[in-house]
Design a protein around this motif. Structure first.
Motif, PDB file in Angstrom:
ATOM      1  N   GLN A  27       3.839 -10.823 -14.968  1.00 50.45           N
ATOM      2  CA  GLN A  27       4.133  -9.401 -14.914  1.00 50.45           C
ATOM      3  C   GLN A  27       2.898  -8.576 -15.224  1.00 50.45           C
ATOM      4  O   GLN A  27       2.605  -7.579 -14.566  1.00 50.45           O
ATOM      5  CB  GLN A  27       5.258  -9.060 -15.896  1.00 50.45           C
ATOM      6  CG  GLN A  27       6.599  -9.685 -15.546  1.00 50.45           C
ATOM      7  CD  GLN A  27       7.657  -9.407 -16.597  1.00 50.45           C
ATOM      8  OE1 GLN A  27       7.340  -9.231 -17.767  1.00 50.45           O
ATOM      9  NE2 GLN A  27       8.910  -9.381 -16.181  1.00 50.45           N
ATOM     10  N   TRP A  32       2.711  -4.857 -13.836  1.00 51.59           N
ATOM     11  CA  TRP A  32       4.150  -4.611 -13.796  1.00 51.59           C
ATOM     12  C   TRP A  32       4.543  -3.258 -14.376  1.00 51.59           C
ATOM     13  O   TRP A  32       5.530  -2.657 -13.978  1.00 51.59           O
ATOM     14  CB  TRP A  32       4.866  -5.733 -14.542  1.00 51.59           C
ATOM     15  CG  TRP A  32       6.355  -5.739 -14.350  1.00 51.59           C
ATOM     16  CD1 TRP A  32       7.310  -5.444 -15.263  1.00 51.59           C
ATOM     17  CD2 TRP A  32       7.054  -6.065 -13.148  1.00 51.59           C
ATOM     18  NE1 TRP A  32       8.553  -5.569 -14.715  1.00 51.59           N
ATOM     19  CE2 TRP A  32       8.424  -5.948 -13.420  1.00 51.59           C
ATOM     20  CE3 TRP A  32       6.643  -6.446 -11.874  1.00 51.59           C
ATOM     21  CZ2 TRP A  32       9.393  -6.207 -12.460  1.00 51.59           C
ATOM     22  CZ3 TRP A  32       7.615  -6.689 -10.921  1.00 51.59           C
ATOM     23  CH2 TRP A  32       8.965  -6.569 -11.221  1.00 51.59           C
ATOM     24  N   ALA A  35       4.229  -1.249 -11.263  1.00 55.16           N
ATOM     25  CA  ALA A  35       5.089  -1.702 -10.171  1.00 55.16           C
ATOM     26  C   ALA A  35       6.565  -1.556 -10.490  1.00 55.16           C
ATOM     27  O   ALA A  35       7.384  -1.367  -9.595  1.00 55.16           O
ATOM     28  CB  ALA A  35       4.786  -3.164  -9.849  1.00 55.16           C
ATOM     29  N   LEU A  46      14.451  -7.291  -0.350  1.00 55.35           N
ATOM     30  CA  LEU A  46      13.047  -7.624  -0.151  1.00 55.35           C
ATOM     31  C   LEU A  46      12.780  -7.861   1.324  1.00 55.35           C
ATOM     32  O   LEU A  46      13.507  -8.610   1.981  1.00 55.35           O
ATOM     33  CB  LEU A  46      12.670  -8.883  -0.938  1.00 55.35           C
ATOM     34  CG  LEU A  46      12.224  -8.692  -2.397  1.00 55.35           C
ATOM     35  CD1 LEU A  46      13.332  -8.044  -3.218  1.00 55.35           C
ATOM     36  CD2 LEU A  46      11.833 -10.027  -3.026  1.00 55.35           C
ATOM     37  N   VAL A  78      12.279  -3.165  -0.724  1.00 54.63           N
ATOM     38  CA  VAL A  78      11.001  -3.482  -1.369  1.00 54.63           C
ATOM     39  C   VAL A  78      10.122  -4.313  -0.435  1.00 54.63           C
ATOM     40  O   VAL A  78      10.394  -5.492  -0.216  1.00 54.63           O
ATOM     41  CB  VAL A  78      11.229  -4.264  -2.678  1.00 54.63           C
ATOM     42  CG1 VAL A  78       9.894  -4.511  -3.390  1.00 54.63           C
ATOM     43  CG2 VAL A  78      12.200  -3.534  -3.596  1.00 54.63           C
ATOM     44  N   VAL A  80       7.145  -6.660   0.268  1.00 55.42           N
ATOM     45  CA  VAL A  80       6.405  -7.542  -0.647  1.00 55.42           C
ATOM     46  C   VAL A  80       5.071  -8.009  -0.077  1.00 55.42           C
ATOM     47  O   VAL A  80       4.330  -8.726  -0.748  1.00 55.42           O
ATOM     48  CB  VAL A  80       7.256  -8.768  -1.043  1.00 55.42           C
ATOM     49  CG1 VAL A  80       8.523  -8.333  -1.742  1.00 55.42           C
ATOM     50  CG2 VAL A  80       7.578  -9.640   0.169  1.00 55.42           C
ATOM     51  N   ASN A  85       4.414 -13.877  -0.638  1.00 56.17           N
ATOM     52  CA  ASN A  85       4.613 -13.181  -1.906  1.00 56.17           C
ATOM     53  C   ASN A  85       6.071 -13.130  -2.334  1.00 56.17           C
ATOM     54  O   ASN A  85       6.372 -12.648  -3.431  1.00 56.17           O
ATOM     55  CB  ASN A  85       4.078 -11.748  -1.812  1.00 56.17           C
ATOM     56  CG  ASN A  85       2.582 -11.691  -1.627  1.00 56.17           C
ATOM     57  OD1 ASN A  85       1.863 -12.566  -2.106  1.00 56.17           O
ATOM     58  ND2 ASN A  85       2.099 -10.674  -0.936  1.00 56.17           N
ATOM     59  N   THR A  88       7.042 -14.910  -5.780  1.00 51.38           N
ATOM     60  CA  THR A  88       6.659 -14.204  -7.005  1.00 51.38           C
ATOM     61  C   THR A  88       7.575 -13.022  -7.270  1.00 51.38           C
ATOM     62  O   THR A  88       8.074 -12.833  -8.381  1.00 51.38           O
ATOM     63  CB  THR A  88       5.203 -13.714  -6.911  1.00 51.38           C
ATOM     64  OG1 THR A  88       4.341 -14.834  -6.720  1.00 51.38           O
ATOM     65  CG2 THR A  88       4.797 -13.011  -8.188  1.00 51.38           C
ATOM     66  N   PHE A  89       7.820 -12.212  -6.244  1.00 52.89           N
ATOM     67  CA  PHE A  89       8.674 -11.050  -6.429  1.00 52.89           C
ATOM     68  C   PHE A  89      10.108 -11.455  -6.746  1.00 52.89           C
ATOM     69  O   PHE A  89      10.776 -10.824  -7.564  1.00 52.89           O
ATOM     70  CB  PHE A  89       8.643 -10.159  -5.180  1.00 52.89           C
ATOM     71  CG  PHE A  89       7.494  -9.200  -5.153  1.00 52.89           C
ATOM     72  CD1 PHE A  89       7.638  -7.905  -5.606  1.00 52.89           C
ATOM     73  CD2 PHE A  89       6.259  -9.600  -4.683  1.00 52.89           C
ATOM     74  CE1 PHE A  89       6.575  -7.020  -5.589  1.00 52.89           C
ATOM     75  CE2 PHE A  89       5.182  -8.725  -4.659  1.00 52.89           C
ATOM     76  CZ  PHE A  89       5.341  -7.428  -5.111  1.00 52.89           C
ATOM     77  N   THR A  90      10.588 -12.500  -6.098  1.00 51.50           N
ATOM     78  CA  THR A  90      11.949 -12.972  -6.364  1.00 51.50           C
ATOM     79  C   THR A  90      12.093 -13.397  -7.816  1.00 51.50           C
ATOM     80  O   THR A  90      13.076 -13.073  -8.484  1.00 51.50           O
ATOM     81  CB  THR A  90      12.296 -14.156  -5.439  1.00 51.50           C
ATOM     82  OG1 THR A  90      12.203 -13.737  -4.075  1.00 51.50           O
ATOM     83  CG2 THR A  90      13.702 -14.650  -5.702  1.00 51.50           C
ATOM     84  N   LEU A  93      11.844 -10.151 -10.160  1.00 49.69           N
ATOM     85  CA  LEU A  93      13.032  -9.300 -10.084  1.00 49.69           C
ATOM     86  C   LEU A  93      14.225  -9.991 -10.708  1.00 49.69           C
ATOM     87  O   LEU A  93      15.010  -9.391 -11.441  1.00 49.69           O
ATOM     88  CB  LEU A  93      13.323  -8.930  -8.630  1.00 49.69           C
ATOM     89  CG  LEU A  93      12.334  -7.974  -7.966  1.00 49.69           C
ATOM     90  CD1 LEU A  93      12.655  -7.820  -6.492  1.00 49.69           C
ATOM     91  CD2 LEU A  93      12.341  -6.627  -8.642  1.00 49.69           C
TER      92      LEU A  93
END
Length: 244
Positions: A27, A32, A35, A46, A78, A80, A85, A88-90, A93
């Motif tokens: 993060q 983060w 973001a 996403l 969103v 990504v 990526n 990482t975002f999954t 979140l």
């Protein structure tokens, strides 16, 4: 790196660790604190890039204004920056207790990275959608032919905005569907046509997909055809149900 009880320190590439201390360095590395302001909803969709964001938001507005099904207003789209990526975002979140779904392009087979996300239980398979599942209204929910989000528009409608976006570079010449070579994906068909005619819209070849998306979002048609509306409406309905 995670400190597990009765095991000790372990190092792995598994992003599904539940310990907040494990997630925190990621993060911080992603900024983060900044973001996080983008993720203001408990439910998030996403997508791979900003073109998808532009098309989805604009079509949702058009459908909602017509009394048809758009994307739930509580869901944030969103971008990504590509499938690489998504993991990482999954993870980030999910670690913050947010509900997520994915909408991806489809190249004719399931991506290994996506399979890994599902295997690691970073996301449920039923929360993963691809645009080919909404291209044929007789096969909604089924993987069909290779497709990008641009293929949810009829070829005629997409070319209307392509020609408008690149009118200067095309010297006023309008490309029609009859001009294009055969194929499943409108973007690839246009790119092949440009090569065959020696038309260069950017040094690297092809064309900037977002240029067309931006044109559509800034001057959307009030006469979107019924087929395009039906496809996006089916897409929004499926995503809304999953993120309820």
């Amino acid at each position: 790196m995670e400190d597990k009880a009765d095991v000790g320190t372990t190092v792995s590439d598994n992003l599904s660790g539940s310990d907040p201390r494990t997630i925190f360095p990621l993060q911080a590395a992603l900024g983060w604190s900044v973001a996080q302001n983008l993720f203001i909803s408990k439910t998030n969709l996403l997508v791979e890039g900003v073109s998808e964001l532009a098309y989805l938001q604009t079509m949702s507005s058009i459908l909602s204004a017509a009394g048809e099904t758009g994307l739930d207003g509580n869901t944030t789209v969103v971008p990504v920056g590509g499938l690489s990526n998504v993991a990482t975002f999954t993870s980030l979140l999910g670690a913050n207790g947010l509900s997520i779904a994915l909408l991806l392009d489809y190249n004719g087979r399931q991506d290994q990275k996506l399979e890994s996300l599902i295997h690691q239980k970073l996301i449920q398979k039923k929360s993963v959608f691809n645009v080919s599942q909404f291209r044929d209204m007789q096969k909604v929910g089924q993987d069909t032919v290779p497709s990008d989000i641009e293929d949810l528009f009829t070829v005629k409608l997409y070319l209307t905005y392509f020609n408008k976006a690149f009118a200067k570079q095309l010297n006023g010449v309008s490309i029609t569907e009859q001009d294009l070579p055969p194929g499943d994906r409108i973007v690839q068909r246009i790119e092949k046509f440009l090569v065959s005619k020696g038309v260069e819209l950017r040094p690297s070849g092809g064309f900037n997909h977002y240029t067309v998306a931006a044109m559509f979002s800034t001057s959307p048609s009030v006469k979107v055809d019924a087929a395009t509306k039906a496809r996006f409406s089916a897409l929004f309905s499926a995503i809304n149900r999953q993120l309820e």
